[in-house]
Motif scaffolding. Structure first.
Motif, PDB file in Angstrom:
ATOM      1  N   UNK A  52       0.830  -1.207   0.000  1.00  0.00           N
ATOM      2  CA  UNK A  52       0.000   0.000   0.000  1.00  0.00           C
ATOM      3  C   UNK A  52       0.867   1.260   0.000  1.00  0.00           C
ATOM      4  N   UNK A  53       1.878   1.268   0.827  1.00  0.00           N
ATOM      5  CA  UNK A  53       2.698   2.476   0.947  1.00  0.00           C
ATOM      6  C   UNK A  53       3.633   2.684  -0.231  1.00  0.00           C
ATOM      7  N   UNK A  54       4.021   1.618  -0.896  1.00  0.00           N
ATOM      8  CA  UNK A  54       4.917   1.785  -2.033  1.00  0.00           C
ATOM      9  C   UNK A  54       4.175   2.128  -3.323  1.00  0.00           C
ATOM     10  N   UNK A  55       2.875   1.875  -3.369  1.00  0.00           N
ATOM     11  CA  UNK A  55       2.099   2.125  -4.583  1.00  0.00           C
ATOM     12  C   UNK A  55       1.275   3.400  -4.546  1.00  0.00           C
ATOM     13  N   UNK A  56       1.323   4.124  -3.441  1.00  0.00           N
ATOM     14  CA  UNK A  56       0.493   5.321  -3.333  1.00  0.00           C
ATOM     15  C   UNK A  56       1.335   6.497  -2.860  1.00  0.00           C
ATOM     16  N   UNK A  57       1.077   7.648  -3.445  1.00  0.00           N
ATOM     17  CA  UNK A  57       1.782   8.848  -2.989  1.00  0.00           C
ATOM     18  C   UNK A  57       1.066   9.447  -1.786  1.00  0.00           C
ATOM     19  N   UNK A  58      -0.262   9.443  -1.811  1.00  0.00           N
ATOM     20  CA  UNK A  58      -1.050   9.945  -0.696  1.00  0.00           C
ATOM     21  C   UNK A  58      -2.112   8.907  -0.350  1.00  0.00           C
ATOM     22  N   UNK A  59      -2.178   8.565   0.920  1.00  0.00           N
ATOM     23  CA  UNK A  59      -3.178   7.607   1.377  1.00  0.00           C
ATOM     24  C   UNK A  59      -4.300   8.342   2.096  1.00  0.00           C
ATOM     25  N   UNK A  61      -7.523   7.835   4.695  1.00  0.00           N
ATOM     26  CA  UNK A  61      -7.894   6.903   5.756  1.00  0.00           C
ATOM     27  C   UNK A  61      -9.028   5.972   5.334  1.00  0.00           C
ATOM     28  N   UNK A  62     -10.085   6.500   4.760  1.00  0.00           N
ATOM     29  CA  UNK A  62     -11.227   5.655   4.368  1.00  0.00           C
ATOM     30  C   UNK A  62     -10.837   4.641   3.297  1.00  0.00           C
ATOM     31  N   UNK A  63      -9.974   5.042   2.379  1.00  0.00           N
ATOM     32  CA  UNK A  63      -9.506   4.112   1.353  1.00  0.00           C
ATOM     33  C   UNK A  63      -8.637   3.018   1.973  1.00  0.00           C
ATOM     34  N   UNK A  64      -7.786   3.423   2.900  1.00  0.00           N
ATOM     35  CA  UNK A  64      -6.917   2.454   3.573  1.00  0.00           C
ATOM     36  C   UNK A  64      -7.739   1.464   4.387  1.00  0.00           C
ATOM     37  N   UNK A  65      -8.749   1.937   5.097  1.00  0.00           N
ATOM     38  CA  UNK A  65      -9.578   1.020   5.877  1.00  0.00           C
ATOM     39  C   UNK A  65     -10.270   0.016   4.954  1.00  0.00           C
ATOM     40  N   UNK A  66     -10.702   0.459   3.787  1.00  0.00           N
ATOM     41  CA  UNK A  66     -11.337  -0.452   2.829  1.00  0.00           C
ATOM     42  C   UNK A  66     -10.351  -1.534   2.381  1.00  0.00           C
TER      43      UNK A  66
END
Length: 87
Positions: A52-59, A61-66
């Motif tokens: 997740x952290x290597x493929x996204x520049x900005x995370x 919270x709601x997307x991460x929880x999903x």
């Protein structure tokens, strides 16, 4: 988060804590929520965190929880299939 705790329960706990801080005029920004969630996941989620952290520049919270809930569901389905195939 303990390994035996469900992600749903953990996220609900975090959201409750975040809500409790709001009346105290301490708003936790989205990027802080993301960081808290990532750091609180058990070691078994390390690969997901790396992905997740290597493929996204900005995370968000709601997307991460999903994503984390989807991973928990995937793991549960895998365990269920394994259990049923052993019977």
């Amino acid at each position: 988060m303990a390994e035996l705790t469900t992600v749903t329960d953990h996220i609900n706990t975090l959201n409750t804590l975040f809500s409790q801080l709001t009346p105290m005029e301490h708003k936790i920004e989205d990027n802080e929520r993301v960081e808290i969630l990532l750091q609180s996941l058990p070691d078994s989620y390390d690969q997901l965190i790396i992905n997740v952290t290597s493929n996204a520049t900005t995370l968000v919270f709601n997307d991460l929880t999903a994503v984390v809930l989807e991973e928990e569901n995937r793991r549960k389905n895998k365990e269920d299939r394994l259990a049923s195939s052993q019977q």
